[in-house]
Write a protein that holds these residues in place. Sequence first.
Motif, short mmCIF file in Angstrom:
data_model
loop_
_atom_site.label_atom_id
_atom_site.label_comp_id
_atom_site.label_asym_id
_atom_site.label_seq_id
_atom_site.Cartn_x
_atom_site.Cartn_y
_atom_site.Cartn_z
N ARG A 223 10.26 24.28 11.28
CA ARG A 223 10.04 22.84 11.48
C ARG A 223 8.73 22.41 10.85
O ARG A 223 8.62 21.34 10.28
CB ARG A 223 10.02 22.52 12.99
CG ARG A 223 11.32 22.80 13.70
CD ARG A 223 11.25 22.32 15.14
NE ARG A 223 12.41 22.78 15.90
CZ ARG A 223 12.33 23.45 17.04
NH1 ARG A 223 11.15 23.75 17.55
NH2 ARG A 223 13.43 23.84 17.66
N ASN A 224 7.72 23.25 11.00
CA ASN A 224 6.41 23.01 10.36
C ASN A 224 5.87 21.62 10.68
O ASN A 224 5.40 20.90 9.79
CB ASN A 224 6.51 23.22 8.84
CG ASN A 224 6.99 24.61 8.48
OD1 ASN A 224 6.83 25.55 9.25
ND2 ASN A 224 7.59 24.75 7.31
N THR B 287 10.31 27.70 4.01
CA THR B 287 8.97 28.23 4.26
C THR B 287 8.65 28.19 5.76
O THR B 287 8.92 27.21 6.44
CB THR B 287 7.93 27.40 3.49
OG1 THR B 287 8.19 27.54 2.09
CG2 THR B 287 6.52 27.85 3.80
N ILE B 288 8.05 29.28 6.24
CA ILE B 288 7.49 29.32 7.59
C ILE B 288 5.99 29.11 7.46
O ILE B 288 5.29 29.94 6.89
CB ILE B 288 7.80 30.66 8.27
CG1 ILE B 288 9.31 30.86 8.42
CG2 ILE B 288 7.11 30.76 9.63
CD1 ILE B 288 9.71 32.25 8.87
N ALA B 289 5.51 27.96 7.92
CA ALA B 289 4.08 27.65 7.93
C ALA B 289 3.70 27.42 9.38
O ALA B 289 3.77 26.29 9.88
CB ALA B 289 3.79 26.44 7.07
N HIS C 257 -5.02 16.90 9.11
CA HIS C 257 -3.76 16.16 9.10
C HIS C 257 -2.98 16.41 10.39
O HIS C 257 -2.97 17.52 10.91
CB HIS C 257 -2.92 16.57 7.89
CG HIS C 257 -1.83 15.60 7.55
ND1 HIS C 257 -0.66 15.51 8.25
CD2 HIS C 257 -1.74 14.68 6.55
CE1 HIS C 257 0.11 14.57 7.71
NE2 HIS C 257 -0.53 14.05 6.67
N ALA C 258 -2.31 15.36 10.88
CA ALA C 258 -1.53 15.49 12.11
C ALA C 258 -0.39 16.49 11.96
O ALA C 258 0.06 17.08 12.95
CB ALA C 258 -0.98 14.13 12.53
N ARG C 259 0.08 16.66 10.75
CA ARG C 259 1.11 17.67 10.48
C ARG C 259 0.56 18.63 9.42
O ARG C 259 1.09 18.75 8.31
CB ARG C 259 2.40 17.01 9.98
CG ARG C 259 3.20 16.31 11.08
CD ARG C 259 4.55 15.88 10.54
NE ARG C 259 5.42 15.41 11.61
CZ ARG C 259 6.71 15.08 11.42
NH1 ARG C 259 7.24 15.17 10.22
NH2 ARG C 259 7.44 14.67 12.44
N GLY C 260 -0.45 19.33 9.80
CA GLY C 260 -1.08 20.25 8.86
C GLY C 260 -0.14 21.29 8.33
O GLY C 260 -0.24 21.71 7.17
N GLU C 261 0.81 21.74 9.16
CA GLU C 261 1.78 22.74 8.69
C GLU C 261 2.62 22.18 7.55
O GLU C 261 2.99 22.91 6.63
CB GLU C 261 2.67 23.18 9.85
CG GLU C 261 1.94 23.98 10.92
CD GLU C 261 2.82 24.31 12.11
OE1 GLU C 261 2.42 25.16 12.92
OE2 GLU C 261 3.91 23.69 12.26
#
Length: 524
Positions: free
Chosen positions: A321-322, A306-308, A280-284
Amino acid sequence: MNDAENTQNSASQPLEERVNNRSQRPSSNAFKAFMASNWAPSSQELPQLDAVAPYAANRRKAISALFKGERLVIPAGPLKVRSNDCDYRFRPHSGFAHLTGLGLDHEPDAVLILEPVEEGTGEDGGNHRATLYFRPLAGRDTEQFYADSRSGEFWIGARPTLEEFEARLGLATAHIDQLETAITKDVGAPEIGGISVRLVRKVDENIDALVDTARYNTARDPENLDLGVLDALDEKLSEALSELRLLKDEWEIEQMKIAVSATVEGFEEVVKALPRALTHARGERVVEGAFFARAREVGNELGYDTIAASGNNATVLHWTRNTGRIHAGELLLLDAGVEADSLYTADITRTLPASGTFSDIQRKVYQAVLDAADAGFAAAQPGTKFRDIHTAATTVLAERLAEWGILPVTVAEAISPEGQQHRRWMPHGTSHHLGLDVHDCAQAKRELYLDGVLTEGMVFTIEPGLYFKKEDLAIPEEYRGIGVRIEDDILMTAEGPVNLSAALPRNAEDVEDWMAGIYRTEEA
């Protein structure tokens, strides 16, 4: 009516009423009568006493002992606007939640007042009479029932009645319409027969204004009112409420275990979602969403954002921002906690190999952080100081940095107060208290926090890390872009520290096996 009159009437409509222009709500007497009719009667059965009630009463008694003869005002806080007429989910102030035992989202604008009484004649032999002021459920025969989008049952669901809250909490209750009198009556200097008021400030602006006005109006010399002295009175109450939470009671410890268990479930959901996150383009964000879904399913909310953080983002301490991709071969630093319905939160960090296996250099850095965490845990013994955890953990990190040729000075110089060069790669503290707030007890005095003695009933984190930024030219290239943190939630007992979050694997090999096991289960 002509166009000019229409324009004039529109312009004179108060701004706060214009948000309702879209609703076209009927206002006829016939409609009001119809809306008030033919509703099933509400249950008359009162709830049982909440398990937290006797613990909350003990907390109130402890605060009562510190402020004899003074009125204490502890607001829950109001709803907060997210955008226009949409509010954030309500969460009460932690001091209010601690003294009442209330969690969840049903008491915006409520205020707990501890009213001074003759010494020893108050609640449970304390020095105050406690009363909870709040806005109870409006009757279905009222316009508020269907017209008030912030508090009407038609819009937000049922609210407890005064009697229900009193039965649940073992605490006297009163309608919020009586609040102003309860706060302002007899306010004044004690030497002239008045009552001194202490307030938890910056929780509810309306309550701040009410107390300030009462103080001003009853001051013997309003023009020379010493606001600094009054601020100090209020700060002392906030300090006391914070310090009261340094030691958790049995009920609180059980809530912490519930929050930790739910957080472990959330981490498992993240591992299940990792294969999709890698595509995914925004995997976080995929990771963040997987954890959030579990938090809402089994708890009240996230304890904090959450910090991812994947790859170089893991070197940003508060990366929330993830928005980044997760690439195979990178590390994912996941710092997350579920807030239980009681509002107690966990705070756990694990650093996971996105592809399921650590590289040699990642494993090397990971092991150093794990060894530092273990050293902090070994130092966390009853009777030692809170600051000793940090010293033990960062000493290990300084030694490893020296072994790798990164530390520009000796270990002894680095760990001295005048040095601290190792803090370039470990800039935060190793521990903080944990409870109703993720950084709990934050207003406690330094001598009770940083210099405090580790005591049975304390709950805190141990969370060393190493953060090697891509842009850092002071380190060899092979380390750049690697961020590792390992964080566990620790309960101090009479026998020593207990790792509440030990169910989540910590050793590198165990992490790899755990992830592989989840993948195999998902594939099957």
